[in-house]
Design a protein around this motif. Structure first.
Motif, PDB file in Angstrom:
ATOM      1  N   UNK A 385       0.831  -1.205   0.000  1.00 19.39           N
ATOM      2  CA  UNK A 385       0.000   0.000   0.000  1.00 19.39           C
ATOM      3  C   UNK A 385       0.867   1.258   0.000  1.00 19.39           C
ATOM      4  N   UNK A 386       1.928   1.265   0.812  1.00 18.41           N
ATOM      5  CA  UNK A 386       2.751   2.479   0.853  1.00 18.41           C
ATOM      6  C   UNK A 386       3.552   2.641  -0.434  1.00 18.41           C
ATOM      7  N   UNK A 387       3.907   1.518  -1.079  1.00 17.32           N
ATOM      8  CA  UNK A 387       4.566   1.609  -2.385  1.00 17.32           C
ATOM      9  C   UNK A 387       3.655   2.338  -3.366  1.00 17.32           C
ATOM     10  N   UNK A 388       2.401   1.880  -3.437  1.00 13.01           N
ATOM     11  CA  UNK A 388       1.441   2.507  -4.351  1.00 13.01           C
ATOM     12  C   UNK A 388       1.231   3.976  -3.995  1.00 13.01           C
TER      13      UNK A 388
ATOM     14  N   UNK B 202      -2.214  10.427   6.970  1.00 10.28           N
ATOM     15  CA  UNK B 202      -2.748  11.541   6.176  1.00 10.28           C
ATOM     16  C   UNK B 202      -3.543  12.512   7.036  1.00 10.28           C
ATOM     17  N   UNK B 203      -4.197  11.987   8.081  1.00  9.51           N
ATOM     18  CA  UNK B 203      -5.012  12.871   8.923  1.00  9.51           C
ATOM     19  C   UNK B 203      -4.145  13.938   9.586  1.00  9.51           C
ATOM     20  N   UNK B 204      -2.903  13.567   9.947  1.00 13.74           N
ATOM     21  CA  UNK B 204      -2.016  14.540  10.587  1.00 13.74           C
ATOM     22  C   UNK B 204      -1.588  15.611   9.575  1.00 13.74           C
ATOM     23  N   UNK B 205      -1.312  15.178   8.344  1.00  7.82           N
ATOM     24  CA  UNK B 205      -0.952  16.144   7.302  1.00  7.82           C
ATOM     25  C   UNK B 205      -2.074  17.168   7.145  1.00  7.82           C
ATOM     26  N   UNK B 206      -3.304  16.666   7.073  1.00  8.25           N
ATOM     27  CA  UNK B 206      -4.444  17.576   6.898  1.00  8.25           C
ATOM     28  C   UNK B 206      -4.637  18.464   8.128  1.00  8.25           C
ATOM     29  N   UNK B 233      -5.096   2.675   3.572  1.00  3.29           N
ATOM     30  CA  UNK B 233      -4.485   1.339   3.577  1.00  3.29           C
ATOM     31  C   UNK B 233      -3.050   1.413   4.112  1.00  3.29           C
ATOM     32  N   UNK B 234      -2.290   2.415   3.663  1.00  6.01           N
ATOM     33  CA  UNK B 234      -0.902   2.538   4.113  1.00  6.01           C
ATOM     34  C   UNK B 234      -0.843   2.791   5.615  1.00  6.01           C
ATOM     35  N   UNK B 236      -3.082   1.831   7.875  1.00  2.11           N
ATOM     36  CA  UNK B 236      -3.453   0.601   8.581  1.00  2.11           C
ATOM     37  C   UNK B 236      -2.302  -0.398   8.610  1.00  2.11           C
ATOM     38  N   UNK B 237      -1.609  -0.537   7.452  1.00  3.00           N
ATOM     39  CA  UNK B 237      -0.513  -1.509   7.387  1.00  3.00           C
ATOM     40  C   UNK B 237       0.638  -1.072   8.299  1.00  3.00           C
ATOM     41  N   UNK B 238       0.915   0.232   8.328  1.00  8.88           N
ATOM     42  CA  UNK B 238       1.999   0.732   9.187  1.00  8.88           C
ATOM     43  C   UNK B 238       1.655   0.518  10.660  1.00  8.88           C
ATOM     44  N   UNK B 239       0.391   0.740  11.015  1.00  9.66           N
ATOM     45  CA  UNK B 239      -0.042   0.491  12.397  1.00  9.66           C
ATOM     46  C   UNK B 239       0.099  -0.987  12.746  1.00  9.66           C
TER      47      UNK B 239
END
Lengths: 450, 246
Positions: A385-388, B202-206, B233-234, B236-239
């Motif tokens: 996901x982060x790649x995309x 992304x929420x922090x960026x916003x 998605x990114x 969630x995966x990082x968490x």
């Protein structure tokens, strides 16, 4: 005593292969080092003509494979950790399982000082230092400090081959002995004028003031000087001029040496592979092979697995290009920029320990280079996901990006419509997974048997 | 509307792909029709404290951080102080975070910091604190998670005047022992979640963009939501990478 321990460890290796538990490229060495922590010293000392050791952030496996091909063409068969297992146990496994008069070992950057102290190599090639896996290796400067210390300790007994174009590497030459040789690129046309933003070595290693770059070729590799203290790039003993990049098909260059010039026709792409070739030719010269012979051997070289290898799967040709850090990835992207688009691309970004758990680096690589040049793009791996996401923010159209975490499934997706060419860009452990899959499908042979 | 970002020492303080944060902010402004302006301020340079919605400083190698510390105090402390007093948003990451405090101590060596927040950092004797992190914060009024990666040798201790950014759910945080991560003070945020933490959150960026714009254009500013499938998605995966410890 070492003989009994060697026999035991060899037996483990056979067992691990017979039972299909991994390639057996590290286990016997691990067992041996448990039994005898000094095994590398002892087995290394039994190599009649000594060892050559290669280290770098990028290009270790390819450069070692090039040097092995050059040696083989000269009728020399080195003991070589060719599967790319490059920590102590990988070196120990090669020493255990192969016989020969000389050693050729690629060694992990962090393990180099220890391995060098044990092997006391005749020749050490240091090719480059880039930002890579900061969670595992720490800062690039700290690694350079450790190498300087090692070079000082080995100055009397070891010849060094150094990259003149990397100020972190060339600096080590201030601590090595008289038989130090340098290689570099001397072709203005191939240079970029600005340093990439993730470049290392912006400061002079001697006085700490900013370095001045006249030109840069790959990352921070280029022609530099320090206006403050007068430090200059060493004059290379072996250099490449008249470089012509031919996309994925390879490159042409003239190799200039003290004794004459030679036309290199390299079937591997990109300036980074030109650096690998220069490193191999210079090192071969240091161990007695004339550059003309090396150039001829390299022109016949095939790609090492995962380093620009091409594999046919049904109607599609898969070109595999390992990416693992910003500098290496940027060179791959620059090579792909020369290919006719729109490109079909497959990414696999894993965050296993061998990849580095920290995937921050994808934000330092210049994927922006290919925006507007891509078609179907599939992202897989544990951090697909982060790649995309990175590609989306590099300006790649979001509707062309597909995320399929599972590597097996993602390959099916990218190959679905039978594209003529697919460029596969996996990180290290994803490359191993890809290899397993392809081996299962019988499209390629297992790399450790090659 | 215009979002003007001042990046401090982008040549030195960029070790963990800090520019990922800038790429992320830039795109999220442009996609909403907000103009984005990036200015850099490097060694020896001074800047006008007015005209910035946000300041950013990232992490650097030890040698660079030492060089930057002296320069920061000498040429930029006053302007940064004025910016913060005027409500400018600031994000300080990793090495940049450490420099917000009074000092950074390493053995007998002591580097003076900006002294903007009540915290100090001491180089620990143990191994560096490295790995994926998840923290919980109530930064925007509701309980939210932040995911990231940390890699630091310094241990940071907040003084009684300082408020942590969040509570560590997984990972080490400020010092590996008190359970807190980062610092917040007005519109200033300091954190060890290094490099591209905004793409993972992304929420922090916003939140940063909105806070910066509100400060300049008034409380009515509201950001248009974006299509955030990949961003979510990114995140969630990082968490999950931090929490499962995989």
């Amino acid at each position: 005593m070492i003989r009994t321990k060697v026999a035991a460890a060899r037996w483990i290796g056979r067992l691990s292969r017979a039972t299909g538990r991994g390639g057996g490229t590290t286990l016997p060495g691990r067992v041996l080092l448990k039994l005898d922590p000094d095994a590398i010293d002892k087995l290394g000392a039994s190599l009649r003509n000594g060892s050559t050791v290669i280290s770098a952030t990028n290009g270790k496996t390819t450069t070692a494979a090039m040097l092995a091909a050059i040696l083989r063409a000269a009728g020399r068969e080195p003991v070589h950790n060719r599967a790319g297992s490059n920590m102590t146990w990988g070196v120990a496994t090669a020493l255990l399982e192969q016989r020969g008069d000389e050693g050729l070992f690629e060694v992990d950057e962090a393990w180099l000082p220890e391995v060098a102290e044990r092997l006391r190599p005749k020749t050490i090639l240091l090719a480059n230092l880039f930002r890579d896996q900061l969670d595992r290796y720490g800062e690039t400067e700290a690694l350079a400090d450790a190498w300087v210390e090692m070079a000082g300790a080995l100055a009397d007994s070891t010849s060094f081959v150094l990259n003149a174009d990397d100020p972190l590497i060339a600096d080590i030459g201030r601590h090595t002995g008289p038989s130090t040789t340098y290689f570099g690129i001397d072709d203005d046309g191939r240079a970029v004028t600005e340093l990439q933003h993730a470049s290392e070595a912006k400061q002079c290693r001697v006085c700490g003031e900013p370095l001045l770059y006249e030109r840069a070729f790959v990352g921070h590799l280029g022609h530099y000087s320090c206006p403050a203290c007068g430090l200059a790039r060493p004059e290379p003993d072996l250099s490449a001029t008249e470089v012509k990049l031919l996309g994925m098909d390879g490159l042409k260059a003239t190799i200039e040496t003290a004794t004459g010039s030679h036309s290199l026709d390299l079937p591997l792409p990109g300036l980074y592979n030109l650096y690998n070739a220069l490193a191999a030719i210079a090192t071969a010269q240091a161990i007695g092979i004339p550059p003309g012979d090396s150039v001829a051997a390299l022109s016949r070289m095939k790609a090492v697995f995962g380093r620009a290898e091409r594999i046919r799967i049904g109607p599609s040709e898969l070109s595999i290009l390992l990416i693992k850090n910003p500098a290496g990835a940027n060179e791959v992207l620059r090579t792909l920029e020369l290919e006719e688009g729109p490109l079909t691309l497959w990414f696999a970004l894993n965050d296993n320990i061998a990849d580095g758990r920290d995937i921050s680096w994808v934000w330092d690589a210049d994927f922006e280079l290919l925006s507007g040049h891509v078609g179907n793009v599939v992202c897989s791996g544990t951090r697909a996901a982060e790649m995309a996401l990175r590609l989306k923010y590099a300006g790649w159209p979001e509707q062309d990006l597909t995320v399929v975490r599972d590597i097996d499934r993602s390959l099916e997706v990218v190959l679905e419509d039978g594209p003529e060419r697919v460029f596969a860009l996996p990180t290290y452990t994803a490359l191993l997974e890809l290899r397993e899959l392809l081996a299962d499908q019988d499209s390629a042979t297992r790399y450790w048997q090659s | 509307m215009k979002f003007r970002l001042l990046s401090l020492y982008p040549d030195q303080m960029n070790i963990y792909a800090d520019r990922g944060n800038i790429i992320f902010l830039r795109n999220r402004c442009l996609w909403r029709g907000i103009e984005f302006e990036l200015t850099a301020c490097g060694l020896g340079e001074r800047f006008e404290p007015s005209g910035h919605e946000m300041l950013y400083i990232g992490g650097g190698q030890d040698r660079d951080q030492r060089t930057v510390a002296g320069d920061l105090v000498e040429t930029k402390r006053e302007a940064i102080g004025e910016c913060l007093a005027g409500g400018t948003v600031m994000l300080a990451v990793c090495g940049g975070y450490q420099l917000l405090g009074e000092s950074y101590e390493s053995g007998s060596d002591q580097i003076g910091g900006l002294g903007l927040v009540d915290l100090k950092t001491v180089r620990g004797d143990g191994p560096r604190l490295i790995g994926p992190v998840a923290i919980e914060t109530d930064l925007d009024g509701s309980r939210r998670m932040l995911a990231g990666f940390e890699n630091h040798g310094g241990l940071t201790w907040l003084g009684p005047q300082a408020e942590p950014l969040g509570r560590v759910i997984a990972g080490h945080g400020n010092n590996g022992s008190d359970g807190f991560e980062g610092v917040r003070s007005g519109n200033l945020i300091g954190t060890y979640l290094h490099g591209p933490l905004l793409p993972k959150n992304a929420w922090l960026a916003d939140h940063l963009i909105e806070t910066g714009l509100k400060n300049a254009y008034g409380e009515d500013v509201e950001l248009r939501p974006l299509e955030d499938g990949l961003e979510t998605a990114a995140h969630r995966v990082a968490l999950a990478a931090a929490i499962s410890g995989r």
